[in-house]
Design a protein around this motif. Structure first.
Motif, PDB file in Angstrom:
ATOM      1  N   PHE A  79      24.673   1.847 -10.395  1.00 50.51           N
ATOM      2  CA  PHE A  79      25.127   0.458 -10.340  1.00 50.51           C
ATOM      3  C   PHE A  79      25.631  -0.002  -8.972  1.00 50.51           C
ATOM      4  O   PHE A  79      26.408  -0.931  -8.881  1.00 50.51           O
ATOM      5  N   GLU A  80      25.153   0.658  -7.912  1.00 51.93           N
ATOM      6  CA  GLU A  80      25.475   0.137  -6.584  1.00 51.93           C
ATOM      7  C   GLU A  80      24.647  -1.127  -6.366  1.00 51.93           C
ATOM      8  O   GLU A  80      23.546  -1.264  -6.885  1.00 51.93           O
ATOM      9  N   GLU A  81      25.190  -2.045  -5.584  1.00 51.78           N
ATOM     10  CA  GLU A  81      24.523  -3.314  -5.334  1.00 51.78           C
ATOM     11  C   GLU A  81      23.682  -3.217  -4.068  1.00 51.78           C
ATOM     12  O   GLU A  81      24.165  -2.825  -3.009  1.00 51.78           O
TER      13      GLU A  81
ATOM     14  N   LYS B 222      20.506   3.865 -11.774  1.00 47.46           N
ATOM     15  CA  LYS B 222      20.477   2.434 -12.036  1.00 47.46           C
ATOM     16  C   LYS B 222      21.144   1.723 -10.877  1.00 47.46           C
ATOM     17  O   LYS B 222      22.195   2.132 -10.411  1.00 47.46           O
ATOM     18  N   SER B 223      20.513   0.660 -10.413  1.00 42.60           N
ATOM     19  CA  SER B 223      21.067  -0.126  -9.317  1.00 42.60           C
ATOM     20  C   SER B 223      20.899  -1.602  -9.622  1.00 42.60           C
ATOM     21  O   SER B 223      20.032  -1.989 -10.386  1.00 42.60           O
ATOM     22  N   ALA B 224      21.728  -2.408  -9.002  1.00 45.79           N
ATOM     23  CA  ALA B 224      21.619  -3.860  -9.097  1.00 45.79           C
ATOM     24  C   ALA B 224      21.004  -4.344  -7.795  1.00 45.79           C
ATOM     25  O   ALA B 224      21.461  -3.992  -6.712  1.00 45.79           O
ATOM     26  N   VAL B 225      19.944  -5.151  -7.899  1.00 52.70           N
ATOM     27  CA  VAL B 225      19.190  -5.577  -6.719  1.00 52.70           C
ATOM     28  C   VAL B 225      19.066  -7.095  -6.703  1.00 52.70           C
ATOM     29  O   VAL B 225      18.928  -7.723  -7.747  1.00 52.70           O
ATOM     30  N   ARG B 226      19.096  -7.664  -5.505  1.00 53.16           N
ATOM     31  CA  ARG B 226      18.852  -9.099  -5.341  1.00 53.16           C
ATOM     32  C   ARG B 226      18.238  -9.350  -3.971  1.00 53.16           C
ATOM     33  O   ARG B 226      18.247  -8.491  -3.091  1.00 53.16           O
ATOM     34  N   ILE B 227      17.727 -10.579  -3.802  1.00 55.00           N
ATOM     35  CA  ILE B 227      17.232 -11.034  -2.512  1.00 55.00           C
ATOM     36  C   ILE B 227      18.380 -11.751  -1.818  1.00 55.00           C
ATOM     37  O   ILE B 227      19.101 -12.521  -2.454  1.00 55.00           O
ATOM     38  N   GLN B 228      18.552 -11.503  -0.525  1.00 57.77           N
ATOM     39  CA  GLN B 228      19.585 -12.221   0.220  1.00 57.77           C
ATOM     40  C   GLN B 228      19.195 -13.692   0.237  1.00 57.77           C
ATOM     41  O   GLN B 228      18.110 -14.058   0.677  1.00 57.77           O
ATOM     42  N   SER B 229      20.084 -14.534  -0.289  1.00 55.23           N
ATOM     43  CA  SER B 229      19.788 -15.950  -0.370  1.00 55.23           C
ATOM     44  C   SER B 229      21.084 -16.738  -0.499  1.00 55.23           C
ATOM     45  O   SER B 229      21.951 -16.371  -1.286  1.00 55.23           O
ATOM     46  N   PRO B 230      21.207 -17.827   0.252  1.00 53.06           N
ATOM     47  CA  PRO B 230      22.402 -18.650   0.094  1.00 53.06           C
ATOM     48  C   PRO B 230      22.398 -19.404  -1.231  1.00 53.06           C
ATOM     49  O   PRO B 230      23.436 -19.861  -1.693  1.00 53.06           O
ATOM     50  N   LYS B 231      21.231 -19.523  -1.874  1.00 54.84           N
ATOM     51  CA  LYS B 231      21.102 -20.270  -3.126  1.00 54.84           C
ATOM     52  C   LYS B 231      21.284 -19.409  -4.362  1.00 54.84           C
ATOM     53  O   LYS B 231      21.653 -19.891  -5.415  1.00 54.84           O
ATOM     54  N   GLU B 232      20.984 -18.125  -4.272  1.00 57.95           N
ATOM     55  CA  GLU B 232      20.932 -17.252  -5.447  1.00 57.95           C
ATOM     56  C   GLU B 232      21.819 -16.031  -5.247  1.00 57.95           C
ATOM     57  O   GLU B 232      21.615 -15.272  -4.315  1.00 57.95           O
ATOM     58  N   ASN B 233      22.788 -15.831  -6.138  1.00 61.48           N
ATOM     59  CA  ASN B 233      23.699 -14.691  -6.036  1.00 61.48           C
ATOM     60  C   ASN B 233      23.491 -13.654  -7.125  1.00 61.48           C
ATOM     61  O   ASN B 233      24.174 -12.640  -7.139  1.00 61.48           O
ATOM     62  N   ASP B 234      22.582 -13.913  -8.051  1.00 61.47           N
ATOM     63  CA  ASP B 234      22.410 -13.023  -9.198  1.00 61.47           C
ATOM     64  C   ASP B 234      21.668 -11.743  -8.824  1.00 61.47           C
ATOM     65  O   ASP B 234      20.778 -11.736  -7.988  1.00 61.47           O
ATOM     66  N   PHE B 235      22.053 -10.666  -9.496  1.00 59.81           N
ATOM     67  CA  PHE B 235      21.404  -9.373  -9.353  1.00 59.81           C
ATOM     68  C   PHE B 235      20.561  -9.103 -10.592  1.00 59.81           C
ATOM     69  O   PHE B 235      20.814  -9.657 -11.654  1.00 59.81           O
ATOM     70  N   ILE B 236      19.565  -8.240 -10.445  1.00 59.17           N
ATOM     71  CA  ILE B 236      18.860  -7.693 -11.594  1.00 59.17           C
ATOM     72  C   ILE B 236      19.082  -6.189 -11.556  1.00 59.17           C
ATOM     73  O   ILE B 236      19.354  -5.622 -10.497  1.00 59.17           O
ATOM     74  N   GLU B 237      18.991  -5.539 -12.715  1.00 62.01           N
ATOM     75  CA  GLU B 237      19.147  -4.087 -12.751  1.00 62.01           C
ATOM     76  C   GLU B 237      17.780  -3.433 -12.748  1.00 62.01           C
ATOM     77  O   GLU B 237      16.858  -3.898 -13.412  1.00 62.01           O
TER      78      GLU B 237
END
Length: 114
Positions: free
Chosen positions: A77-79, A11-26
């Motif tokens: 759970f690595e980001e 399981k990992s937490a993933v997000r798009i690099q963005s100055p507007k969005e800091n949330d991750f999804i699993e």
């Protein structure tokens, strides 16, 4: 082997690099499917982006993931952050669709309560 000992996925937490969005999804990948291409495919599907838009995959805070061996070393759970290609201007491509726009959106899972 007892059920508690079965290790079926990472399981990992993933997000798009963005100055507007800091949330991750699993996301979850089965151990036998741990590869760079599968991580890229599942992450892009969940985030609603095209894999060709991704320039780099980074394990936060500052480690580039480049090959299958790197992916297999990930712990639960690595980001992870996807860095998107720059467009014609020097701006990063900004595209974050809503959950309902995504082809892999699971409406039944969204209604579950714990």
């Amino acid at each position: 082997m007892a059920e508690a000992e079965l290790d079926i996925g990472e399981k990992s937490a993933v997000r798009i690099q963005s100055p507007k969005e800091n949330d991750f999804i699993e996301i979850e990948l089965h151990r036998q499917e741990l590869s760079y291409q599968n991580l890229l495919k599942v992450s892009c599907c969940e985030l609603g982006i095209n894999p060709e838009q991704v320039e780099k995959i980074r394990k936060l805070p500052n480690t580039l993931l480049r090959k299958d061996k790197d992916i297999r070393r990930l712990q639960d759970f690595e980001e992870i952050e996807l860095l998107l290609m720059k467009n014609g201007s020097s701006e990063w491509i900004q595209y974050t669709p809503s959950l309902t726009e995504k082809s892999c959106y699971n409406s039944n899972a969204a209604k579950m309560t714990y």
